[in-house]
Design a protein around this motif. Structure first.
Motif, PDB file in Angstrom:
ATOM      1  N   SER A   1       0.995  -1.160   0.066  1.00 61.69           N
ATOM      2  CA  SER A   1       0.033   0.121   0.051  1.00 61.69           C
ATOM      3  C   SER A   1       0.814   1.129  -0.094  1.00 61.69           C
ATOM      4  O   SER A   1       2.027   1.272   0.509  1.00 61.69           O
ATOM      5  CB  SER A   1      -1.042   0.004   1.055  1.00 61.69           C
ATOM      6  OG  SER A   1      -0.045  -0.109   2.291  1.00 61.69           O
ATOM      7  N   TYR A   2       0.406   2.222  -0.524  1.00 55.82           N
ATOM      8  CA  TYR A   2       1.155   3.505  -0.664  1.00 55.82           C
ATOM      9  C   TYR A   2       0.629   4.662   0.341  1.00 55.82           C
ATOM     10  O   TYR A   2      -0.704   4.804   0.389  1.00 55.82           O
ATOM     11  CB  TYR A   2       1.072   4.133  -1.836  1.00 55.82           C
ATOM     12  CG  TYR A   2       1.768   5.516  -2.227  1.00 55.82           C
ATOM     13  CD1 TYR A   2       3.059   5.515  -1.967  1.00 55.82           C
ATOM     14  CD2 TYR A   2       1.255   6.749  -2.618  1.00 55.82           C
ATOM     15  CE1 TYR A   2       3.761   6.822  -2.269  1.00 55.82           C
ATOM     16  CE2 TYR A   2       1.496   7.897  -2.741  1.00 55.82           C
ATOM     17  CZ  TYR A   2       2.951   7.905  -2.544  1.00 55.82           C
ATOM     18  OH  TYR A   2       3.887   9.126  -2.466  1.00 55.82           O
ATOM     19  N   ASP A   3       1.555   5.099   1.088  1.00 48.98           N
ATOM     20  CA  ASP A   3       1.090   6.242   2.028  1.00 48.98           C
ATOM     21  C   ASP A   3       1.872   7.325   1.773  1.00 48.98           C
ATOM     22  O   ASP A   3       2.879   7.621   1.594  1.00 48.98           O
ATOM     23  CB  ASP A   3       1.823   5.795   3.494  1.00 48.98           C
ATOM     24  CG  ASP A   3       1.446   6.955   4.573  1.00 48.98           C
ATOM     25  OD1 ASP A   3       0.667   7.666   4.286  1.00 48.98           O
ATOM     26  OD2 ASP A   3       1.694   6.538   5.804  1.00 48.98           O
TER      27      ASP A   3
ATOM     28  N   LEU B   1       4.630   6.893 -10.856  1.00 45.64           N
ATOM     29  CA  LEU B   1       5.274   5.723 -11.584  1.00 45.64           C
ATOM     30  C   LEU B   1       4.468   4.364 -10.676  1.00 45.64           C
ATOM     31  O   LEU B   1       4.005   4.464  -9.894  1.00 45.64           O
ATOM     32  CB  LEU B   1       6.778   5.606 -11.364  1.00 45.64           C
ATOM     33  CG  LEU B   1       7.534   6.816 -11.989  1.00 45.64           C
ATOM     34  CD1 LEU B   1       9.035   6.474 -11.649  1.00 45.64           C
ATOM     35  CD2 LEU B   1       7.251   6.937 -13.379  1.00 45.64           C
ATOM     36  N   THR B   2       4.620   3.397 -11.626  1.00 41.92           N
ATOM     37  CA  THR B   2       4.170   2.062 -11.202  1.00 41.92           C
ATOM     38  C   THR B   2       4.984   1.215 -10.959  1.00 41.92           C
ATOM     39  O   THR B   2       6.157   0.897 -11.714  1.00 41.92           O
ATOM     40  CB  THR B   2       3.091   1.429 -12.359  1.00 41.92           C
ATOM     41  OG1 THR B   2       2.018   2.321 -12.477  1.00 41.92           O
ATOM     42  CG2 THR B   2       2.468   0.313 -11.890  1.00 41.92           C
TER      43      THR B   2
ATOM     44  N   VAL C   1       3.164  -8.224  -6.400  1.00 43.60           N
ATOM     45  CA  VAL C   1       2.021  -7.109  -6.124  1.00 43.60           C
ATOM     46  C   VAL C   1       2.472  -5.919  -6.962  1.00 43.60           C
ATOM     47  O   VAL C   1       3.635  -5.758  -7.223  1.00 43.60           O
ATOM     48  CB  VAL C   1       2.024  -6.593  -4.686  1.00 43.60           C
ATOM     49  CG1 VAL C   1       1.341  -7.856  -3.943  1.00 43.60           C
ATOM     50  CG2 VAL C   1       3.358  -6.265  -4.092  1.00 43.60           C
ATOM     51  N   THR C   2       1.438  -5.005  -7.661  1.00 48.58           N
ATOM     52  CA  THR C   2       1.808  -3.762  -8.131  1.00 48.58           C
ATOM     53  C   THR C   2       1.210  -2.567  -7.450  1.00 48.58           C
ATOM     54  O   THR C   2      -0.103  -2.623  -6.999  1.00 48.58           O
ATOM     55  CB  THR C   2       1.216  -4.128  -9.712  1.00 48.58           C
ATOM     56  OG1 THR C   2       1.521  -5.142 -10.248  1.00 48.58           O
ATOM     57  CG2 THR C   2       1.472  -2.719 -10.458  1.00 48.58           C
TER      58      THR C   2
ATOM     59  N   GLY D   1       0.170  11.002  -6.493  1.00 47.80           N
ATOM     60  CA  GLY D   1       0.760  12.264  -5.783  1.00 47.80           C
ATOM     61  C   GLY D   1       0.143  12.657  -4.431  1.00 47.80           C
ATOM     62  O   GLY D   1       0.657  13.398  -3.569  1.00 47.80           O
ATOM     63  N   ALA D   2      -1.249  12.447  -4.279  1.00 43.89           N
ATOM     64  CA  ALA D   2      -1.859  13.034  -3.259  1.00 43.89           C
ATOM     65  C   ALA D   2      -2.318  11.887  -2.079  1.00 43.89           C
ATOM     66  O   ALA D   2      -2.461  12.069  -0.959  1.00 43.89           O
ATOM     67  CB  ALA D   2      -3.092  13.631  -3.422  1.00 43.89           C
ATOM     68  N   SER D   3      -2.886  10.882  -2.651  1.00 46.88           N
ATOM     69  CA  SER D   3      -3.815   9.735  -1.699  1.00 46.88           C
ATOM     70  C   SER D   3      -3.286   8.738  -1.794  1.00 46.88           C
ATOM     71  O   SER D   3      -2.722   8.288  -2.966  1.00 46.88           O
ATOM     72  CB  SER D   3      -5.243   9.961  -1.766  1.00 46.88           C
ATOM     73  OG  SER D   3      -5.480   9.592  -3.190  1.00 46.88           O
ATOM     74  N   PRO D   4      -3.182   7.807  -0.734  1.00 50.61           N
ATOM     75  CA  PRO D   4      -2.703   6.392  -1.004  1.00 50.61           C
ATOM     76  C   PRO D   4      -3.591   5.541  -2.063  1.00 50.61           C
ATOM     77  O   PRO D   4      -4.989   5.852  -1.822  1.00 50.61           O
ATOM     78  CB  PRO D   4      -3.268   5.637   0.444  1.00 50.61           C
ATOM     79  CG  PRO D   4      -3.211   6.977   1.307  1.00 50.61           C
ATOM     80  CD  PRO D   4      -3.904   7.837   0.570  1.00 50.61           C
ATOM     81  N   SER D   5      -3.053   4.892  -2.872  1.00 53.07           N
ATOM     82  CA  SER D   5      -3.950   4.340  -3.908  1.00 53.07           C
ATOM     83  C   SER D   5      -3.300   2.820  -4.410  1.00 53.07           C
ATOM     84  O   SER D   5      -2.423   2.833  -5.212  1.00 53.07           O
ATOM     85  CB  SER D   5      -3.885   5.027  -5.254  1.00 53.07           C
ATOM     86  OG  SER D   5      -4.505   4.516  -6.290  1.00 53.07           O
ATOM     87  N   PRO D   6      -3.589   1.599  -3.561  1.00 53.20           N
ATOM     88  CA  PRO D   6      -3.021   0.514  -3.861  1.00 53.20           C
ATOM     89  C   PRO D   6      -3.857   0.045  -5.203  1.00 53.20           C
ATOM     90  O   PRO D   6      -4.622   0.079  -5.237  1.00 53.20           O
ATOM     91  CB  PRO D   6      -3.435  -0.247  -2.651  1.00 53.20           C
ATOM     92  CG  PRO D   6      -4.473   0.437  -1.996  1.00 53.20           C
ATOM     93  CD  PRO D   6      -4.233   1.870  -2.261  1.00 53.20           C
ATOM     94  N   SER D   7      -3.041  -0.378  -5.924  1.00 53.08           N
ATOM     95  CA  SER D   7      -3.346  -0.786  -7.170  1.00 53.08           C
ATOM     96  C   SER D   7      -3.915  -2.319  -7.409  1.00 53.08           C
ATOM     97  O   SER D   7      -4.979  -2.807  -7.770  1.00 53.08           O
ATOM     98  CB  SER D   7      -2.511  -0.503  -8.601  1.00 53.08           C
ATOM     99  OG  SER D   7      -2.810  -1.327  -9.697  1.00 53.08           O
ATOM    100  N   ALA D   8      -3.070  -3.068  -6.612  1.00 52.98           N
ATOM    101  CA  ALA D   8      -3.368  -4.699  -6.578  1.00 52.98           C
ATOM    102  C   ALA D   8      -2.779  -5.133  -5.407  1.00 52.98           C
ATOM    103  O   ALA D   8      -1.803  -4.785  -4.907  1.00 52.98           O
ATOM    104  CB  ALA D   8      -2.985  -5.024  -7.779  1.00 52.98           C
TER     105      ALA D   8
END
Length: 883
Positions: free
Chosen positions: A678-680, A732-733, A755-756, A761-768
Motif C-alpha cells: 500500500s502507498y502512504d 510511476l507504477t 504485487v503492483t 501524488g496525493a492519496s494512498p492508492s494501492p493498485s493491486a
C-alpha cells in the motif's frame, strides 16, 4: 773424583747415577735413582708476560704489513688515479636470462676548481669531513671512533673515512670492506695528500663521487636533480641537498625519497650553521623548501623493475650503488618481460584512471608475484615513472581498507579452530567498548562468515577480531609480513585502521599465503648475482614457512572466490579462477563522501597481485569519486593478459578436508507468502508486508521493477516481515516480490506472489493487492544506514556509473522512514549511492567514519579505535589513533 773415575763416568753415566744414589741418605732412595725435577708453576705473571709478547708480536707483524701497504701507496696511486673502473658495466637480466639493461655511467667532464662556488665546497667539508683542512689524509680521531664501533658490532660498520679517503676508494679497484682494503685506501689517501693540495683533492672528490644511480660528479648531479649546468646558479637548499647524498646516494636521492632527502638536508644545513658557513636565517629558509623538480623524461624499458632490483642488491647483499656501477656484476632478476610490459601499458593508459580535478594525477601502484616461489614478475610504482624516481610500491604507505579483513580477522578466526566459513557470526549493531563501527547494508542478528566477507560487512570483521583476541589477529598479520606499529594493536585494525598503512608489495606477499595453501615466501626480485669473475656472490632464499593451516587457506580461497563472483570484487573476474578482496578508505571529511584509497588484492592459482589507486596528497579537493571496483577492474584488465603465459592450474585443496556441517534449517526452500503493498502519501512510502517463514534467521530480500524496466532489481533486505520503499517516485507504477534467503545453506527461495502499486501524488492508492491485511508497523530507529539507493544503471549488475556504484549486491537491513538523511555509503560497495550525496554531518563521530590521512583521528576510543572508526562498508580509518 779421580781422573780414572771421571773417565769411567763419561763412558757410562748410569753407573755413576747408581753409585751416587746407593747410599740411601737424604739425597736418594734405596734404589739409587736421581732426584726428581721440580715442575714450574703456571702463575698469573707468566700468563701476562706470554700474552704481552704474543700481542707485541702480532702488533709488530701487523705494523710491518701495514707499513708495506703504506709504502706502496705512491705506486698504487700512480697506477690507478686515472681509472674510475676497469670492469665492464653491470648487466641486468630478466628471469629467462635475457639482457634488459646495462648500468652505463652518467659522467660529465670535470669542473675546474674556480668554477665550483666556495659554498659548495664548504657544504661538503662541513658534512663529510669538518677536519679536512687539518689532517694529512687520515683522521686518527675519526678512525679511533670508527674502530670502537667496529669492535662493539664485531664487524666493519663504521667508515671513519675522510674526504681524501673517499676519493682514494673511488680510484681503488677492490670493493671488499676489509682491514687490508681499508689500509690500502689510507695509504692512497696519504699519497694523495703528499702529491696534491687540499683544493685539488676537494675538486677531484666533487668531480668523481657518486650522486645516486649512475650519476657521477657535482655537475652531472646538478643537471640531473635541478636541471642546472651552472653551479653558480645553485641555491643554498639545492647545494645542501647535493651535500646530503654521499652519506647514502640512494636513500637520500631527492627524486626517489623527497622526504628523507629533505630530512638529511636539514642535517647538512645545521652542520653548516654550526661551523659558521651560513646564518641562522639562511639555515631556516633553506630547510623549509620542498623539492618538486621533474627531470626530463629518459625512457628506459622496465626502469621501475630495474631500480627495484638495484635497491634489493643494496639492501640484501650490501652492495652500494657505486659498487654496482663499476663492479662488472651480472644481476639475474625474476622479471617477466611480457607481464612488466602489460603493467606499464596499463599505467600509460589514462582511461584506466579516474580523471583528476587538476594537474595532480590520480596515482597507482601494482605488484605481481609468482606465489610458487615468491618471485616478483612485474611491478610499477606510479604513472610516468622516472629513473630512480619515487616508487609507491614501497615508498607510499596507505590504509588498506577492507582488503586487510582476511589477514587480521577472517583467517586467524579460521586458524583458531573455533569457526568455519559457514559459521554464523554477529551482525548486530553494537559497540566494542567505545569503538562503534557501522555497516553500510544495515544489520541482522547473525550472518554466515562467507556472506559477511562477500558483502564486506564491518561488524562481523570487528566482532571476529574481538572474539579471537586483538593480539591474535595482530600477530597473524605480522607473520604474513605486514609492517604494523604497536599502536595498531586494537580493534580498528580489522577495518584497516593503521598508524602508517601498508603498500602493494606487502599486501601481495601476504595474500600469496592463501594461494599456496598456507605457505609464505619472502618476495624477491633477484635470483642471483655474479661478480666480474663469474662467481655467484648472492642467491635468493626461496625457503617457505608455514603460516597457517591448509584448511584455513582453502576456506579463505573459497570465500574470496565468492567475493569476486557475486560480491564487491566482481570487476576483477577473468577467465581463470580468481579469489580476492576489495578495500576502500573514505575521505575522513564530514559531509564529503569521496574516497582516499581504493584497493584490490587477489590471486589466481598461478599469480598473486595487488593494486592501489589514489592521490599522493589527498585533501578535500583531491579525492576519488570512484571506489574499489575501479581498482578491481584495473586488476582484471592486467591479469587477464598476464596469466595467458602461465599454464592454467587449480587452487590447492587439502587432502581429507573435513569441515563441520552447518545445521539444516526447518525448510530451506520455504517461499514467502501473503505479500501485500500500500502507498502512504503522507510519508511518500510504499509499505510492504508478508507472512514470516517458519525457519529462524531467514533474511527477506525485496525485489522491485518500475513499469518501464525489463528486469527486477534487488531493492533492500530485512530480517523482519515488513519494510518500506522510500524511493518510489510519484506517477510511476512499481511491481514487487520477496524471497527468503537462508545464510546457513546460502540458498534463496522461489519468489513470492507479485504485487503492483501505482504511486499517486496525493492519496494512498494501492493498485493491486492479494491481501487486504495492513502492513505491520515498524518501530523507528536512529540508524538509517540500511536505506540504500542502487547506484549506476538500474538492474545492471556491472554498471558502475561515474561513481562506481552499480554492482547491486543486497543490502542487509531495511529501516523505516525517517526525516533525517542517511549517511552516504562508500562507493566501494556495489550498492552505494552516488558519491555526490552528502554524508550525515556528524556521522564521523556518531557512526565512526574514517579520519583524515594524517594526524590523529577524532574517533571513539579507550585505545580500541584507530582513526575515526567506520561509517560505511569498506570505508576504513586512515591514520591516527582514536580516543
Amino acid at each position: 773424583m779421580s781422573r780414572e773415575e771421571l773417565s769411567r763416568v763419561k763412558r757410562n753415566p748410569s753407573v755413576y747415577r747408581r753409585e751416587a744414589g746407593g747410599g740411601g741418605g737424604k739425597g736418594g732412595g734405596g734404589n739409587g735413582g736421581p732426584p726428581k725435577k721440580k715442575k714450574k708453576r703456571l702463575t698469573r705473571k707468566r700468563v701476562l708476560w706470554t700474552l704481552f709478547f704474543a700481542t707485541a708480536l702480532a702488533v709488530l707483524l701487523a705494523m710491518g704489513g701495514y707499513l708495506f701497504i703504506t709504502l706502496s701507496g705512491e705506486k698504487l696511486l700512480n697506477e690507478n688515479q686515472d681509472k674510475l673502473t676497469v670492469n665492464p658495466p653491470t648487466k641486468i637480466y630478466d628471469r629467462n636470462a635475457n639482457l634488459i639493461a646495462e648500468l652505463s655511467l652518467e659522467k660529465i667532464d670535470p669542473v675546474e676548481s674556480e668554477k665550483i662556488p666556495d659554498l659548495i665546497k664548504q657544504a661538503f667539508v662541513a658534512t663529510e669531513d669538518k677536519r679536512f683542512y687539518e689532517h694529512k689524509g687520515v683522521d686518527l680521531w675519526s678512525i679511533g671512533r670508527a674502530a670502537a664501533k667496529d669492535v662493539v658490532a664485531r664487524s666493519m660498520v663504521e667508515g671513519g673515512s675522510t674526504i681524501t679517503q673517499q676519493l682514494a676508494k673511488n680510484i681503488f679497484l677492490t670493493r671488499d670492506k676489509t682491514f687490508f682494503r681499508k689500509a690500502t685506501e689510507m695509504s692512497i689517501a696519504m699519497a694523495l695528500e703528499r702529491q696534491k693540495t687540499k683544493d685539488q683533492i676537494l675538486t677531484m672528490y666533487l668531480n668523481r663521487i657518486n650522486f645516486g644511480g649512475t650519476v657521477y660528479g657535482i655537475k652531472a648531479a646538478s643537471e640531473r636533480y635541478f636541471g642546472q649546468s651552472d653551479l653558480n646558479q645553485l641555491k643554498l637548499w639545492q647545494i645542501a641537498t647535493l651535500a646530503a647524498m654521499p652519506k647514502g646516494p640512494s636513500r637520500y636521492n631527492p627524486l626517489k625519497n623527497p622526504e628523507l632527502s629533505k630530512e638529511r638536508r636539514g642535517v647538512v644545513l645545521e652542520l653548516m650553521y654550526q661551523q659558521g658557513y651560513i646564518t641562522e636565517q639562511e639555515r631556516d629558509e633553506a630547510k623549509a623548501v620542498n623539492y618538486n623538480y621533474k627531470p626530463p623524461e629518459k625512457k628506459q624499458k622496465y626502469q621501475a623493475f630495474i631500480d627495484f632490483a638495484i635497491d634489493e642488491a643494496e639492501d640484501k647483499f650490501g652492495l652500494t650503488e657505486d659498487d654496482l656501477n663499476i663492479g662488472g656484476y651480472k644481476i639475474y632478476t625474476t622479471m617477466d618481460k611480457d607481464a612488466q610490459q602489460t603493467v606499464e601499458d596499463a599505467f600509460a593508459d589514462s582511461d584506466n584512471f579516474e580523471k583528476s580535478v587538476d594537474d595532480k594525477p590520480v596515482q597507482g601502484s601494482m605488484v605481481i608475484i609468482n606465489q610458487d616461489n615468491g618471485s616478483i614478475v612485474a611491478l610499477l610504482g606510479g604513472r610516468n615513472y622516472e629513473k630512480k624516481g619515487y616508487s609507491r610500491v614501497t615508498g607510499s604507505r596507505r590504509s588498506p581498507g577492507s582488503s586487510i579483513k582476511p589477514l587480521v580477522a577472517y583467517a586467524p578466526a579460521l586458524e583458531s579452530g573455533k569457526f568455519t566459513m559457514e559459521s554464523s557470526v554477529s551482525n548486530e549493531k553494537q559497540c566494542f567498548g567505545d569503538y562503534c563501527p557501522t555497516n553500510l547494508h544495515g544489520y541482522s542478528k547473525s550472518i554466515s562468515m562467507s556472506e559477511a566477507l562477500t558483502k564486506s560487512e564491518n561488524i562481523p570483521a570487528v566482532w571476529l577480531l574481538n572474539e579471537i583476541g586483538v593480539n591474535t589477529g595482530f600477530k597473524f598479520a605480522r607473520q604474513l609480513g605486514l609492517t604494523l606499529s604497536d599502536t595498531d594493536n586494537n580493534l580498528s585494525l580489522a577495518l584497516g585502521g593503521m598508524e602508517k598503512g601498508t603498500n602493494t608489495l606487502e599486501m601481495a606477499q601476504a595474500y600469496t599465503a592463501f594461494a599456496t595453501g598456507g605457505e609464505l615466501r619472502e618476495a624477491y626480485a633477484i635470483k642471483s648475482i655474479q661478480d666480474s669473475s663469474g662467481s655467484t656472490v648472492y642467491k635468493a632464499d626461496t625457503t617457505a614457512k608455514r603460516v597457517m593451516k591448509e584448511s584455513t587457506a582453502y576456506q579463505m580461497t573459497e570465500m574470496m572466490q565468492e567475493v569476486v563472483q557475486s560480491g564487491t570484487g566482481r570487476k576483477a573476474r577473468i577467465d581463470r579462477p580468481v579469489a580476492g578482496k576489495t578495500g576502500t578508505t573514505q575521505s575522513g571529511y564530514s559531509g564529503v563522501s569521496s574516497n582516499r584509497d581504493v584497493w584490490f588484492v587477489g590471486y589466481t592459482p598461478e599469480l598473486t597481485a595487488a593494486v592501489w589507486m589514489g592521490y599522493d596528497d589527498p585533501d578535500r579537493q583531491h579525492l576519488l569519486k570512484n571506489s574499489s571496483p575501479l581498482a578491481a577492474a584495473f586488476w582484471g584488465k592486467v591479469m587477464e593478459k598476464v596469466v595467458q603465459n602461465y599454464p592454467a592450474k587449480s587452487f590447492p585443496k587439502p587432502d581429507n578436508l573435513k569441515l563441520p556441517s552447518p545445521s539444516p534449517t526447518e525448510n530451506p526452500n520455504e517461499p514467502v507468502t501473503g505479500l501485500s503493498a500500500s502507498y502512504d502519501a503522507s510519508t511518500g512510502t510504499v509499505n510492504l508486508a508478508w507472512q514470516p517463514v517458519a525457519a529462524a534467521g531467514a533474511e527477506y530480500r525485496i525485489y522491485r521493477k518500475e513499469s518501464s524496466e525489463s528486469d527486477f532489481t534487488l531493492l533492500l533486505s530485512t530480517m523482519t516481515p515488513g519494510a518500506g520503499d522510500l524511493s518510489a517516485m510519484a506517477g510511476l507504477t512499481y511491481e514487487y516480490y520477496v524471497t527468503a534467503y537462508y545464510s546457513d545453506t546460502q540458498t534463496e527461495s522461489d519468489p513470492s506472489n507479485k504485487v503492483t502499486v501505482l504511486v499517486e501524488g496525493a492519496s494512498p492508492s494501492p493498485s493491486a493487492s492479494p491481501s487486504a491485511s495492513p502492513p505491520p508497523s515498524v518501530p523507528p530507529t536512529d540508524d538509517q544506514s540500511g536505506v540504500v539507493q542502487p547506484g549506476g544503471e538500474q538492474g545492471n549488475p556491472d554498471a558502475g556509473g561515474e561513481n562506481g556504484g552499480g554492482e547491486n549486491t543486497p543490502p542487509a537491513v531495511s529501516v523505516p522512514p525517517s526525516p533525517s538523511p542517511s549517511p552516504s555509503p562508500s562507493a566501494d560497495d556495489p550498492a552505494a549511492a552516488p558519491a555526490a550525496e552528502p554524508a550525515t554531518p556528524d556521522s564521523g563521530a556518531k557512526e565512526g567514519q574514517t579520519g583524515p590521512a594524517s594526524g590523529r583521528g577524532k574517533g571513539q576510543g579507550n585505545g580500541q579505535g584507530n582513526g575515526n572508526g567506520l561509517g560505511v562498508e569498506d570505508a576504513q580509518p586512515v591514520d591516527g589513533l582514536g580516543g
